[in-house]
Design an enzyme around this catalytic site. Structure first.
Site: not given
Ligand code: HEM
Ligand SMILES: [Cu+2]
Lengths: 40, 535
Positions: B86, B115, B151, B178-179, B262, B264, B266, B277, B311-312, B337, B340, B459
Protein backbone atom coordinates in the site's frame (compact mmCIF):
# COMPACT_ATOMS: atom_id res chain seq x y z
CA UNK A 1 -2.88 24.84 -38.19
CA UNK A 2 0.75 24.13 -38.68
CA UNK A 3 3.45 22.46 -36.75
CA UNK A 4 4.22 23.68 -33.27
CA UNK A 5 7.14 26.04 -33.13
CA UNK A 6 10.37 24.25 -32.58
CA UNK A 7 13.12 25.14 -30.20
CA UNK A 8 15.80 27.29 -31.82
CA UNK A 9 19.17 25.61 -32.44
CA UNK A 10 20.51 27.67 -29.59
CA UNK A 11 17.79 26.36 -27.27
CA UNK A 12 18.44 22.80 -28.37
CA UNK A 13 22.15 23.12 -27.68
CA UNK A 14 21.51 24.57 -24.26
CA UNK A 15 18.94 21.90 -23.47
CA UNK A 16 21.39 19.15 -24.37
CA UNK A 17 24.05 20.79 -22.28
CA UNK A 18 21.75 21.10 -19.25
CA UNK A 19 20.67 17.50 -19.64
CA UNK A 20 24.29 16.35 -19.82
CA UNK A 21 25.17 18.24 -16.65
CA UNK A 22 22.16 16.82 -14.81
CA UNK A 23 22.86 13.29 -15.99
CA UNK A 24 26.45 13.69 -14.82
CA UNK A 25 25.16 14.77 -11.41
CA UNK A 26 22.96 11.70 -11.14
CA UNK A 27 25.65 9.27 -12.25
CA UNK A 28 28.23 11.07 -10.16
CA UNK A 29 26.22 10.81 -6.96
CA UNK A 30 25.49 7.14 -7.55
CA UNK A 31 29.08 6.33 -8.58
CA UNK A 32 30.73 8.13 -5.66
CA UNK A 33 28.35 6.51 -3.21
CA UNK A 34 28.84 3.02 -4.64
CA UNK A 35 32.62 3.35 -4.94
CA UNK A 36 32.76 4.51 -1.36
CA UNK A 37 30.81 1.60 0.08
CA UNK A 38 32.13 -1.12 -2.20
CA UNK A 39 35.84 -0.31 -1.90
CA UNK A 40 37.71 -1.58 1.14
CA UNK B 1 11.04 30.05 -37.39
CA UNK B 2 13.96 28.97 -39.53
CA UNK B 3 15.26 26.11 -37.56
CA UNK B 4 17.98 23.70 -38.46
CA UNK B 5 16.90 20.10 -38.80
CA UNK B 6 14.81 19.05 -35.88
CA UNK B 7 15.23 15.54 -34.55
CA UNK B 8 11.55 14.92 -35.12
CA UNK B 9 11.94 15.29 -38.86
CA UNK B 10 14.78 12.88 -39.18
CA UNK B 11 13.91 10.04 -36.89
CA UNK B 12 13.76 6.53 -38.24
CA UNK B 13 10.26 5.14 -37.84
CA UNK B 14 8.44 7.14 -40.44
CA UNK B 15 4.88 5.92 -40.13
CA UNK B 16 2.34 7.35 -42.47
CA UNK B 17 0.69 9.23 -39.66
CA UNK B 18 3.77 10.50 -37.92
CA UNK B 19 3.67 13.85 -39.65
CA UNK B 20 0.02 14.60 -39.40
CA UNK B 21 0.22 17.71 -37.35
CA UNK B 22 -3.47 18.36 -37.28
CA UNK B 23 -4.15 15.92 -34.55
CA UNK B 24 -3.12 12.70 -32.95
CA UNK B 25 -3.15 9.37 -34.78
CA UNK B 26 -5.88 7.05 -33.62
CA UNK B 27 -5.75 3.88 -31.59
CA UNK B 28 -3.22 2.25 -29.35
CA UNK B 29 -0.15 3.38 -31.28
CA UNK B 30 -1.06 6.97 -30.48
CA UNK B 31 -0.41 6.24 -26.83
CA UNK B 32 2.44 3.80 -27.32
CA UNK B 33 4.59 6.09 -29.45
CA UNK B 34 3.34 9.47 -28.40
CA UNK B 35 5.85 12.20 -27.72
CA UNK B 36 3.17 14.80 -27.02
CA UNK B 37 3.40 16.24 -23.54
CA UNK B 38 -0.38 16.35 -23.20
CA UNK B 39 -0.83 12.69 -24.14
CA UNK B 40 1.95 11.71 -21.79
CA UNK B 41 0.47 13.84 -19.02
CA UNK B 42 -2.87 12.15 -19.53
CA UNK B 43 -1.29 8.71 -19.33
CA UNK B 44 0.54 9.61 -16.13
CA UNK B 45 -2.69 10.81 -14.57
CA UNK B 46 -4.65 7.69 -15.52
CA UNK B 47 -1.82 5.47 -14.37
CA UNK B 48 -1.78 7.31 -11.10
CA UNK B 49 -5.52 6.88 -10.69
CA UNK B 50 -5.32 3.16 -11.40
CA UNK B 51 -2.60 2.80 -8.78
CA UNK B 52 -4.64 4.92 -6.39
CA UNK B 53 -7.53 2.46 -6.70
CA UNK B 54 -5.13 -0.46 -6.30
CA UNK B 55 -3.45 0.99 -3.21
CA UNK B 56 -6.86 2.08 -1.96
CA UNK B 57 -8.24 -1.45 -2.13
CA UNK B 58 -5.31 -2.62 -0.03
CA UNK B 59 -6.02 0.14 2.48
CA UNK B 60 -9.66 -0.89 2.74
CA UNK B 61 -8.62 -4.48 3.35
CA UNK B 62 -6.31 -3.26 6.11
CA UNK B 63 -9.10 -1.18 7.64
CA UNK B 64 -11.56 -4.07 7.36
CA UNK B 65 -9.19 -6.30 9.30
CA UNK B 66 -8.74 -3.59 11.92
CA UNK B 67 -12.48 -3.11 12.36
CA UNK B 68 -12.30 -5.53 15.26
CA UNK B 69 -9.53 -6.80 17.49
CA UNK B 70 -8.46 -10.35 16.78
CA UNK B 71 -7.75 -11.86 13.37
CA UNK B 72 -10.72 -11.92 11.00
CA UNK B 73 -9.89 -11.61 7.36
CA UNK B 74 -6.17 -11.93 6.60
CA UNK B 75 -3.10 -13.73 7.83
CA UNK B 76 -0.62 -11.53 9.77
CA UNK B 77 2.08 -12.02 7.14
CA UNK B 78 -0.29 -10.96 4.38
CA UNK B 79 -1.39 -8.00 6.48
CA UNK B 80 2.21 -6.84 6.62
CA UNK B 81 2.49 -7.22 2.87
CA UNK B 82 -0.63 -5.12 2.49
CA UNK B 83 0.73 -2.22 4.54
CA UNK B 84 4.06 -2.42 2.70
CA UNK B 85 2.72 -2.51 -0.83
CA UNK B 86 0.00 0.00 0.00
CA UNK B 87 2.73 2.47 1.00
CA UNK B 88 4.96 1.75 -1.99
CA UNK B 89 2.08 1.90 -4.48
CA UNK B 90 0.70 5.14 -3.08
CA UNK B 91 4.08 6.91 -2.84
CA UNK B 92 5.68 5.75 -6.08
CA UNK B 93 2.62 4.78 -8.10
CA UNK B 94 -0.08 7.27 -7.16
CA UNK B 95 1.22 10.55 -5.72
CA UNK B 96 4.50 11.00 -7.61
CA UNK B 97 3.17 10.07 -11.08
CA UNK B 98 0.13 12.30 -10.56
CA UNK B 99 2.39 15.31 -10.09
CA UNK B 100 4.51 14.31 -13.07
CA UNK B 101 1.26 14.16 -15.05
CA UNK B 102 0.47 17.72 -14.01
CA UNK B 103 4.01 18.79 -14.88
CA UNK B 104 3.69 17.31 -18.35
CA UNK B 105 0.42 19.02 -19.03
CA UNK B 106 1.21 22.35 -17.49
CA UNK B 107 4.91 23.17 -17.54
CA UNK B 108 5.19 23.65 -21.34
CA UNK B 109 1.92 25.59 -21.51
CA UNK B 110 2.72 27.79 -18.53
CA UNK B 111 6.15 28.80 -19.83
CA UNK B 112 5.02 29.12 -23.45
CA UNK B 113 6.94 26.16 -24.87
CA UNK B 114 5.64 23.83 -27.57
CA UNK B 115 6.53 20.65 -25.71
CA UNK B 116 9.05 19.20 -23.28
CA UNK B 117 12.72 19.44 -24.19
CA UNK B 118 13.11 15.70 -24.78
CA UNK B 119 9.77 14.32 -25.96
CA UNK B 120 10.97 10.79 -26.67
CA UNK B 121 12.68 10.45 -23.30
CA UNK B 122 9.36 11.64 -21.90
CA UNK B 123 7.64 8.68 -23.55
CA UNK B 124 10.20 6.36 -21.94
CA UNK B 125 9.75 7.87 -18.50
CA UNK B 126 6.11 7.00 -18.66
CA UNK B 127 6.29 3.52 -20.13
CA UNK B 128 8.89 2.42 -17.56
CA UNK B 129 6.19 2.79 -14.94
CA UNK B 130 4.21 -0.15 -16.30
CA UNK B 131 6.79 -2.91 -15.72
CA UNK B 132 7.58 -1.41 -12.31
CA UNK B 133 3.93 -1.51 -11.31
CA UNK B 134 3.59 -5.07 -12.57
CA UNK B 135 6.62 -6.12 -10.53
CA UNK B 136 5.27 -4.50 -7.38
CA UNK B 137 1.78 -5.86 -7.63
CA UNK B 138 2.91 -9.19 -9.11
CA UNK B 139 5.12 -9.77 -6.08
CA UNK B 140 1.98 -10.75 -4.15
CA UNK B 141 1.82 -13.92 -6.21
CA UNK B 142 5.31 -15.34 -5.75
CA UNK B 143 6.25 -17.84 -3.03
CA UNK B 144 6.55 -16.10 0.33
CA UNK B 145 4.25 -13.27 -0.66
CA UNK B 146 4.94 -9.59 -1.26
CA UNK B 147 7.46 -7.56 0.73
CA UNK B 148 6.36 -7.33 4.36
CA UNK B 149 9.05 -5.01 5.65
CA UNK B 150 7.05 -1.79 5.50
CA UNK B 151 7.55 0.71 2.66
CA UNK B 152 10.83 1.76 4.31
CA UNK B 153 12.37 -1.62 3.34
CA UNK B 154 14.27 -1.98 6.60
CA UNK B 155 16.73 -4.81 7.10
CA UNK B 156 17.03 -7.37 8.60
CA UNK B 157 13.55 -8.48 7.49
CA UNK B 158 14.08 -7.34 3.92
CA UNK B 159 17.23 -9.45 3.67
CA UNK B 160 15.48 -12.58 4.88
CA UNK B 161 12.34 -12.58 2.75
CA UNK B 162 11.88 -14.35 -0.60
CA UNK B 163 12.05 -13.34 -4.23
CA UNK B 164 9.35 -10.70 -3.92
CA UNK B 165 12.07 -8.49 -2.44
CA UNK B 166 14.14 -8.81 -5.59
CA UNK B 167 11.10 -7.80 -7.60
CA UNK B 168 10.55 -4.85 -5.29
CA UNK B 169 14.19 -3.80 -5.59
CA UNK B 170 14.00 -3.97 -9.38
CA UNK B 171 10.75 -2.01 -9.32
CA UNK B 172 12.34 0.70 -7.18
CA UNK B 173 15.30 0.90 -9.58
CA UNK B 174 13.00 1.27 -12.58
CA UNK B 175 10.82 3.85 -10.86
CA UNK B 176 13.95 5.76 -9.92
CA UNK B 177 15.16 5.76 -13.53
CA UNK B 178 11.78 7.01 -14.65
CA UNK B 179 11.78 9.80 -12.07
CA UNK B 180 15.31 10.83 -12.96
CA UNK B 181 14.56 11.05 -16.67
CA UNK B 182 11.37 12.94 -15.91
CA UNK B 183 13.26 15.39 -13.71
CA UNK B 184 15.99 15.99 -16.28
CA UNK B 185 13.27 16.73 -18.81
CA UNK B 186 11.44 19.12 -16.53
CA UNK B 187 14.54 21.04 -15.50
CA UNK B 188 15.90 21.39 -19.04
CA UNK B 189 12.50 22.46 -20.31
CA UNK B 190 12.09 25.12 -17.66
CA UNK B 191 15.63 26.43 -17.96
CA UNK B 192 15.84 26.51 -21.75
CA UNK B 193 12.46 26.64 -23.45
CA UNK B 194 10.73 29.58 -21.83
CA UNK B 195 8.96 32.00 -24.17
CA UNK B 196 10.58 35.38 -24.75
CA UNK B 197 9.94 37.59 -21.74
CA UNK B 198 9.13 34.70 -19.40
CA UNK B 199 11.82 35.40 -16.85
CA UNK B 200 12.29 32.99 -13.96
CA UNK B 201 10.58 35.33 -11.55
CA UNK B 202 7.54 35.59 -13.82
CA UNK B 203 6.95 31.84 -13.91
CA UNK B 204 3.76 30.57 -12.30
CA UNK B 205 4.40 29.06 -8.91
CA UNK B 206 3.54 25.58 -10.09
CA UNK B 207 6.52 25.74 -12.46
CA UNK B 208 8.77 27.00 -9.69
CA UNK B 209 7.80 24.30 -7.25
CA UNK B 210 8.38 21.63 -9.91
CA UNK B 211 11.78 23.07 -10.81
CA UNK B 212 12.83 22.74 -7.19
CA UNK B 213 11.21 19.33 -6.81
CA UNK B 214 13.05 18.04 -9.86
CA UNK B 215 16.37 19.08 -8.32
CA UNK B 216 15.44 17.21 -5.15
CA UNK B 217 14.71 14.13 -7.23
CA UNK B 218 18.03 14.41 -9.06
CA UNK B 219 19.81 14.59 -5.72
CA UNK B 220 18.11 11.79 -3.82
CA UNK B 221 16.98 9.20 -6.36
CA UNK B 222 20.57 8.00 -6.87
CA UNK B 223 20.85 7.61 -3.10
CA UNK B 224 17.76 5.40 -2.98
CA UNK B 225 19.15 3.43 -5.90
CA UNK B 226 22.38 2.98 -3.96
CA UNK B 227 20.53 1.83 -0.85
CA UNK B 228 18.58 -0.83 -2.69
CA UNK B 229 21.69 -1.91 -4.60
CA UNK B 230 23.32 -2.55 -1.22
CA UNK B 231 20.26 -4.54 -0.14
CA UNK B 232 20.59 -6.60 -3.28
CA UNK B 233 24.26 -7.40 -2.71
CA UNK B 234 23.53 -8.21 0.93
CA UNK B 235 20.93 -10.65 -0.26
CA UNK B 236 22.78 -12.31 -3.07
CA UNK B 237 26.42 -11.32 -3.35
CA UNK B 238 27.85 -11.95 0.09
CA UNK B 239 28.18 -8.40 1.40
CA UNK B 240 27.06 -7.55 4.95
CA UNK B 241 26.37 -3.85 4.85
CA UNK B 242 23.25 -4.15 6.95
CA UNK B 243 23.56 -7.64 8.33
CA UNK B 244 24.70 -7.64 11.95
CA UNK B 245 25.67 -11.31 11.75
CA UNK B 246 28.30 -10.39 9.18
CA UNK B 247 29.48 -7.27 11.00
CA UNK B 248 27.08 -4.90 9.28
CA UNK B 249 24.75 -2.33 10.75
CA UNK B 250 20.99 -2.21 10.09
CA UNK B 251 20.78 1.37 11.33
CA UNK B 252 23.08 2.44 8.51
CA UNK B 253 20.29 1.49 6.13
CA UNK B 254 17.93 3.76 8.07
CA UNK B 255 20.32 6.69 7.71
CA UNK B 256 20.67 6.16 3.97
CA UNK B 257 16.98 5.49 3.46
CA UNK B 258 15.87 8.61 5.31
CA UNK B 259 18.49 10.76 3.66
CA UNK B 260 16.43 9.91 0.59
CA UNK B 261 13.14 9.60 2.44
CA UNK B 262 12.74 13.00 3.97
CA UNK B 263 13.46 14.93 0.76
CA UNK B 264 11.09 12.42 -0.83
CA UNK B 265 8.22 13.58 1.37
CA UNK B 266 8.87 17.12 0.14
CA UNK B 267 8.97 15.82 -3.41
CA UNK B 268 5.40 14.78 -2.74
CA UNK B 269 4.31 18.10 -1.24
CA UNK B 270 6.12 20.91 -3.10
CA UNK B 271 4.17 20.42 -6.36
CA UNK B 272 1.03 20.40 -4.20
CA UNK B 273 2.09 23.79 -2.85
CA UNK B 274 2.46 24.89 -6.46
CA UNK B 275 -1.03 23.79 -7.45
CA UNK B 276 -2.59 25.45 -4.42
CA UNK B 277 -0.65 28.63 -5.16
CA UNK B 278 -2.32 28.75 -8.59
CA UNK B 279 -5.81 28.01 -7.35
CA UNK B 280 -6.16 30.26 -4.30
CA UNK B 281 -5.36 33.51 -6.18
CA UNK B 282 -7.75 32.50 -8.98
CA UNK B 283 -10.70 32.13 -6.63
CA UNK B 284 -9.75 35.03 -4.38
CA UNK B 285 -9.43 37.17 -7.55
CA UNK B 286 -6.24 38.67 -6.21
CA UNK B 287 -2.62 38.09 -7.17
CA UNK B 288 -0.71 35.67 -4.99
CA UNK B 289 0.50 37.45 -1.87
CA UNK B 290 4.29 37.37 -1.52
CA UNK B 291 5.25 35.67 -4.80
CA UNK B 292 8.99 36.08 -4.26
CA UNK B 293 8.80 34.92 -0.66
CA UNK B 294 6.96 31.82 -1.92
CA UNK B 295 9.88 31.02 -4.20
CA UNK B 296 12.42 31.54 -1.44
CA UNK B 297 10.36 29.60 1.11
CA UNK B 298 10.08 26.67 -1.31
CA UNK B 299 13.84 26.70 -1.85
CA UNK B 300 14.53 26.87 1.88
CA UNK B 301 12.24 23.94 2.54
CA UNK B 302 14.05 21.97 -0.15
CA UNK B 303 17.48 22.75 1.28
CA UNK B 304 16.48 22.10 4.88
CA UNK B 305 14.90 18.80 3.86
CA UNK B 306 18.42 17.38 3.51
CA UNK B 307 19.40 17.88 7.13
CA UNK B 308 16.42 16.58 9.08
CA UNK B 309 16.35 12.87 8.25
CA UNK B 310 17.32 11.86 11.79
CA UNK B 311 13.82 12.73 13.06
CA UNK B 312 12.76 9.33 11.75
CA UNK B 313 15.31 7.62 13.97
CA UNK B 314 15.10 9.23 17.40
CA UNK B 315 14.70 5.80 18.96
CA UNK B 316 17.71 4.05 17.44
CA UNK B 317 20.21 5.43 19.94
CA UNK B 318 21.88 8.36 18.23
CA UNK B 319 24.04 10.56 20.49
CA UNK B 320 22.07 13.24 22.34
CA UNK B 321 23.77 15.92 20.24
CA UNK B 322 22.50 14.18 17.10
CA UNK B 323 18.97 13.98 18.42
CA UNK B 324 19.05 17.64 19.38
CA UNK B 325 20.44 18.68 16.03
CA UNK B 326 17.71 16.84 14.15
CA UNK B 327 15.05 18.14 16.49
CA UNK B 328 15.96 21.79 15.98
CA UNK B 329 16.64 21.42 12.27
CA UNK B 330 13.23 19.84 11.83
CA UNK B 331 11.51 22.62 13.71
CA UNK B 332 13.26 25.13 11.51
CA UNK B 333 11.28 23.83 8.52
CA UNK B 334 8.14 25.11 10.19
CA UNK B 335 9.38 28.65 9.48
CA UNK B 336 9.29 28.61 5.64
CA UNK B 337 6.20 26.40 5.81
CA UNK B 338 4.55 29.03 8.00
CA UNK B 339 5.51 31.71 5.46
CA UNK B 340 3.60 29.78 2.80
CA UNK B 341 0.52 29.26 4.93
CA UNK B 342 0.60 32.95 5.83
CA UNK B 343 0.85 33.95 2.16
CA UNK B 344 -2.09 31.77 1.14
CA UNK B 345 -4.24 33.24 3.87
CA UNK B 346 -3.11 36.76 3.03
CA UNK B 347 -4.03 36.08 -0.61
CA UNK B 348 -7.57 35.26 0.47
CA UNK B 349 -7.75 38.24 2.83
CA UNK B 350 -10.32 40.72 1.48
CA UNK B 351 -10.49 38.82 -1.80
CA UNK B 352 -13.80 38.39 -3.60
CA UNK B 353 -13.86 34.69 -2.95
CA UNK B 354 -16.05 32.00 -4.43
CA UNK B 355 -15.93 28.37 -3.49
CA UNK B 356 -16.11 26.19 -6.57
CA UNK B 357 -14.81 22.65 -6.19
CA UNK B 358 -11.11 23.43 -6.87
CA UNK B 359 -11.18 26.15 -4.23
CA UNK B 360 -12.96 23.86 -1.76
CA UNK B 361 -10.21 21.30 -2.14
CA UNK B 362 -7.56 24.02 -1.89
CA UNK B 363 -9.05 25.43 1.31
CA UNK B 364 -9.49 21.87 2.62
CA UNK B 365 -5.81 21.38 1.87
CA UNK B 366 -4.91 24.52 3.76
CA UNK B 367 -6.79 23.53 6.92
CA UNK B 368 -5.85 19.87 7.00
CA UNK B 369 -2.26 20.11 5.78
CA UNK B 370 -1.67 22.56 8.61
CA UNK B 371 -2.94 19.97 11.10
CA UNK B 372 -0.44 17.52 9.60
CA UNK B 373 2.31 20.11 9.90
CA UNK B 374 1.52 20.60 13.57
CA UNK B 375 1.47 16.89 14.36
CA UNK B 376 4.84 16.79 12.57
CA UNK B 377 6.12 19.42 14.96
CA UNK B 378 4.87 17.33 17.89
CA UNK B 379 6.76 14.35 16.51
CA UNK B 380 9.86 16.46 15.98
CA UNK B 381 10.24 16.90 19.75
CA UNK B 382 12.65 14.10 20.55
CA UNK B 383 11.32 13.03 23.95
CA UNK B 384 7.76 13.10 22.67
CA UNK B 385 8.69 11.10 19.60
CA UNK B 386 10.28 8.43 21.74
CA UNK B 387 6.83 7.57 23.04
CA UNK B 388 4.96 8.20 19.78
CA UNK B 389 7.35 6.61 17.30
CA UNK B 390 5.78 3.61 15.53
CA UNK B 391 2.35 4.37 16.91
CA UNK B 392 -0.80 5.37 15.04
CA UNK B 393 0.03 9.00 15.80
CA UNK B 394 2.68 8.81 13.07
CA UNK B 395 0.15 7.20 10.73
CA UNK B 396 -2.26 10.06 11.44
CA UNK B 397 0.49 12.63 10.81
CA UNK B 398 1.56 11.39 7.45
CA UNK B 399 -1.93 10.82 6.18
CA UNK B 400 -2.81 14.41 7.02
CA UNK B 401 0.14 15.66 4.98
CA UNK B 402 -0.13 13.13 2.18
CA UNK B 403 -3.87 12.58 1.71
CA UNK B 404 -5.37 15.88 2.79
CA UNK B 405 -2.13 17.51 1.65
CA UNK B 406 -0.80 16.03 -1.55
CA UNK B 407 -3.93 14.18 -2.68
CA UNK B 408 -6.35 17.03 -1.98
CA UNK B 409 -4.11 19.32 -4.01
CA UNK B 410 -4.16 16.79 -6.85
CA UNK B 411 -7.97 16.70 -6.72
CA UNK B 412 -8.09 20.50 -6.60
CA UNK B 413 -5.82 20.64 -9.64
CA UNK B 414 -7.86 18.11 -11.61
CA UNK B 415 -11.08 20.09 -11.09
CA UNK B 416 -9.24 23.33 -11.85
CA UNK B 417 -7.64 22.25 -15.14
CA UNK B 418 -10.15 19.65 -16.36
CA UNK B 419 -12.18 22.33 -18.23
CA UNK B 420 -8.97 23.50 -19.92
CA UNK B 421 -7.94 19.97 -20.83
CA UNK B 422 -11.29 18.62 -22.00
CA UNK B 423 -13.15 21.75 -23.05
CA UNK B 424 -16.07 20.75 -20.82
CA UNK B 425 -17.23 21.86 -17.40
CA UNK B 426 -17.50 19.22 -14.75
CA UNK B 427 -20.68 19.03 -12.70
CA UNK B 428 -20.25 21.54 -9.89
CA UNK B 429 -22.90 19.86 -7.76
CA UNK B 430 -21.25 16.44 -7.97
CA UNK B 431 -17.81 18.00 -7.48
CA UNK B 432 -18.95 19.62 -4.25
CA UNK B 433 -20.52 16.35 -3.14
CA UNK B 434 -17.23 14.58 -3.84
CA UNK B 435 -15.40 17.21 -1.81
CA UNK B 436 -17.65 16.94 1.23
CA UNK B 437 -17.70 13.15 1.20
CA UNK B 438 -13.89 13.12 0.97
CA UNK B 439 -13.52 15.75 3.66
CA UNK B 440 -15.82 13.96 6.10
CA UNK B 441 -14.61 10.46 5.26
CA UNK B 442 -10.99 11.48 5.54
CA UNK B 443 -11.31 13.15 8.92
CA UNK B 444 -13.43 10.36 10.35
CA UNK B 445 -10.83 7.88 9.17
CA UNK B 446 -7.70 9.65 10.31
CA UNK B 447 -8.43 12.04 13.16
CA UNK B 448 -9.14 9.19 15.61
CA UNK B 449 -5.75 7.71 14.74
CA UNK B 450 -4.18 10.55 16.73
CA UNK B 451 -6.05 9.31 19.81
CA UNK B 452 -5.09 5.72 19.13
CA UNK B 453 -1.44 6.69 18.80
CA UNK B 454 -1.47 8.79 21.95
CA UNK B 455 -3.02 5.83 23.75
CA UNK B 456 -0.17 3.65 22.54
CA UNK B 457 -1.55 1.60 19.66
CA UNK B 458 1.39 0.45 17.51
CA UNK B 459 1.28 0.75 13.72
CA UNK B 460 1.63 -2.19 11.30
CA UNK B 461 -0.20 -4.79 13.41
CA UNK B 462 -3.27 -6.84 12.37
CA UNK B 463 -4.56 -7.23 15.95
CA UNK B 464 -4.81 -4.88 18.92
CA UNK B 465 -5.81 -4.59 22.54
CA UNK B 466 -9.53 -4.31 23.30
CA UNK B 467 -9.49 -0.72 24.53
CA UNK B 468 -8.60 0.51 21.03
CA UNK B 469 -11.73 -0.96 19.46
CA UNK B 470 -14.11 2.03 19.23
CA UNK B 471 -11.77 4.47 17.51
CA UNK B 472 -10.66 1.74 15.12
CA UNK B 473 -14.26 1.03 14.16
CA UNK B 474 -14.92 4.71 13.54
CA UNK B 475 -11.71 4.95 11.53
CA UNK B 476 -12.72 2.02 9.35
CA UNK B 477 -16.14 3.53 8.66
CA UNK B 478 -14.49 6.80 7.62
CA UNK B 479 -12.02 4.97 5.40
CA UNK B 480 -14.82 3.24 3.51
CA UNK B 481 -16.69 6.53 3.04
CA UNK B 482 -13.51 8.14 1.73
CA UNK B 483 -12.60 5.20 -0.48
CA UNK B 484 -15.97 4.78 -2.15
CA UNK B 485 -16.44 8.49 -2.74
CA UNK B 486 -13.46 8.30 -5.08
CA UNK B 487 -15.62 6.25 -7.44
CA UNK B 488 -17.82 9.34 -7.66
CA UNK B 489 -14.69 11.26 -8.66
CA UNK B 490 -14.03 8.72 -11.41
CA UNK B 491 -17.60 9.14 -12.64
CA UNK B 492 -17.30 12.94 -12.64
CA UNK B 493 -14.05 12.87 -14.60
CA UNK B 494 -15.32 10.41 -17.20
CA UNK B 495 -18.55 12.31 -17.76
CA UNK B 496 -16.61 15.56 -18.11
CA UNK B 497 -14.39 14.01 -20.76
CA UNK B 498 -17.45 12.66 -22.58
CA UNK B 499 -19.42 15.90 -22.61
CA UNK B 500 -20.93 18.69 -20.60
CA UNK B 501 -21.29 22.43 -20.91
CA UNK B 502 -18.64 24.10 -23.05
CA UNK B 503 -15.87 25.55 -20.92
CA UNK B 504 -14.83 29.13 -21.71
CA UNK B 505 -11.19 29.65 -22.69
CA UNK B 506 -10.58 31.51 -19.48
CA UNK B 507 -12.66 29.24 -17.31
CA UNK B 508 -11.84 31.00 -14.08
CA UNK B 509 -11.83 34.76 -14.33
CA UNK B 510 -9.08 35.10 -11.75
CA UNK B 511 -6.67 32.67 -13.43
CA UNK B 512 -3.90 34.45 -15.29
CA UNK B 513 -1.23 31.98 -16.41
CA UNK B 514 -0.62 31.46 -20.12
CA UNK B 515 -2.79 28.36 -20.52
CA UNK B 516 -5.82 30.46 -19.53
CA UNK B 517 -4.96 33.72 -21.27
CA UNK B 518 -3.38 32.46 -24.50
CA UNK B 519 -4.92 29.06 -25.27
CA UNK B 520 -8.44 27.87 -26.09
CA UNK B 521 -10.35 25.21 -24.16
CA UNK B 522 -9.83 22.41 -24.96
CA UNK B 523 -6.18 23.00 -25.67
CA UNK B 524 -5.31 21.92 -29.23
CA UNK B 525 -3.03 18.94 -29.67
CA UNK B 526 -0.15 21.25 -30.54
CA UNK B 527 0.06 24.53 -28.72
CA UNK B 528 2.00 27.71 -29.29
CA UNK B 529 2.63 27.53 -33.02
CA UNK B 530 4.50 30.72 -32.40
CA UNK B 531 6.01 31.40 -29.04
CA UNK B 532 3.89 33.83 -27.04
CA UNK B 533 5.62 37.00 -25.95
CA UNK B 534 5.31 37.72 -22.27
CA UNK B 535 5.34 41.36 -21.26
C1 HEM C 1 6.28 20.83 9.33
C2 HEM C 1 6.61 19.82 8.62
C3 HEM C 1 6.86 18.39 9.11
C4 HEM C 1 7.44 17.95 10.26
C5 HEM C 1 7.97 18.79 11.38
C6 HEM C 1 7.45 16.49 10.19
C7 HEM C 1 7.97 15.65 11.16
C8 HEM C 1 7.94 14.27 11.13
C9 HEM C 1 8.55 13.39 12.09
C10 HEM C 1 9.31 13.86 13.34
C11 HEM C 1 8.31 12.11 11.70
C12 HEM C 1 8.81 10.83 12.38
C13 HEM C 1 7.80 10.25 13.30
C14 HEM C 1 8.21 8.88 13.77
O1 HEM C 1 8.43 7.98 12.95
O2 HEM C 1 8.30 8.70 14.99
C15 HEM C 1 7.55 12.16 10.50
C16 HEM C 1 7.10 11.06 9.80
C17 HEM C 1 6.58 11.12 8.54
N1 HEM C 1 6.28 12.27 7.82
FE1 HEM C 1 6.47 14.16 8.49
N2 HEM C 1 6.87 16.09 9.04
C18 HEM C 1 6.50 17.22 8.35
C19 HEM C 1 5.91 17.27 7.12
C20 HEM C 1 5.67 16.17 6.32
C21 HEM C 1 5.23 16.22 4.96
C22 HEM C 1 4.97 17.51 4.18
C23 HEM C 1 5.12 14.95 4.54
C24 HEM C 1 4.69 14.40 3.20
C25 HEM C 1 4.09 15.05 2.29
C26 HEM C 1 5.47 14.08 5.64
C27 HEM C 1 5.46 12.71 5.57
C28 HEM C 1 5.85 11.88 6.58
C29 HEM C 1 5.84 10.45 6.50
C30 HEM C 1 5.43 9.61 5.26
C31 HEM C 1 6.28 9.97 7.73
C32 HEM C 1 6.35 8.52 8.20
C33 HEM C 1 7.38 7.71 7.59
C34 HEM C 1 7.30 6.30 8.11
O3 HEM C 1 7.81 6.05 9.20
O4 HEM C 1 6.71 5.46 7.41
N3 HEM C 1 5.80 14.86 6.71
N4 HEM C 1 7.33 13.51 10.16
CU1 LIG D 1 10.91 13.33 7.67
Amino acid sequence: MAEPHKPTPQQRRNALLSAAVLAAMVLGIYAVFMLKVFSA
Amino acid sequence: MSTATHAHDTHGHDHAHAHDHHGPPAGFSRWMYTTNHKDIGTMYLWFSFAMFLMGGSMALLIRAELFQPGLQLVEPQFFNSLTTVHGLVMVFGAIMPAFVGFANWLVPMQIGAADMAFPRMNNWSFWLLIPAALLLVGSFFVPGGAAASGWTLYPPLIIQQGMSIDMTILAVHILGASSIMGSINIITTILNLRAPGMTLMKMPLFVWTWLITAYLLIAVMPVLAGAVTMLLTDRHFGTSFFNAAGGGDPTMFMHIFWFFGHPEVYIMILPAFGIVSQIIPAFARKPLFGYASMVYATSSIAILSFIVWGHHMFTVGMPAAGNLFFMYATMLIAVPTGVKIFNWIATMWKGSMTFETPMLFAVGFLCLFTIGGFSGLVLAITPVDITLHNTYYVVAHFHYVLVSGALFAIMAGIYFWLPKWTGHMYSEGLGKLHFWLSMIGFNVAFFPQHFLGLAGMPRRIPDYALQFTEWNQISTVGAFIFGFSQLLFLYIVISTIRGGAKAPDRTWEGADSLEWTHLPSPVPYHTFETAPVVK
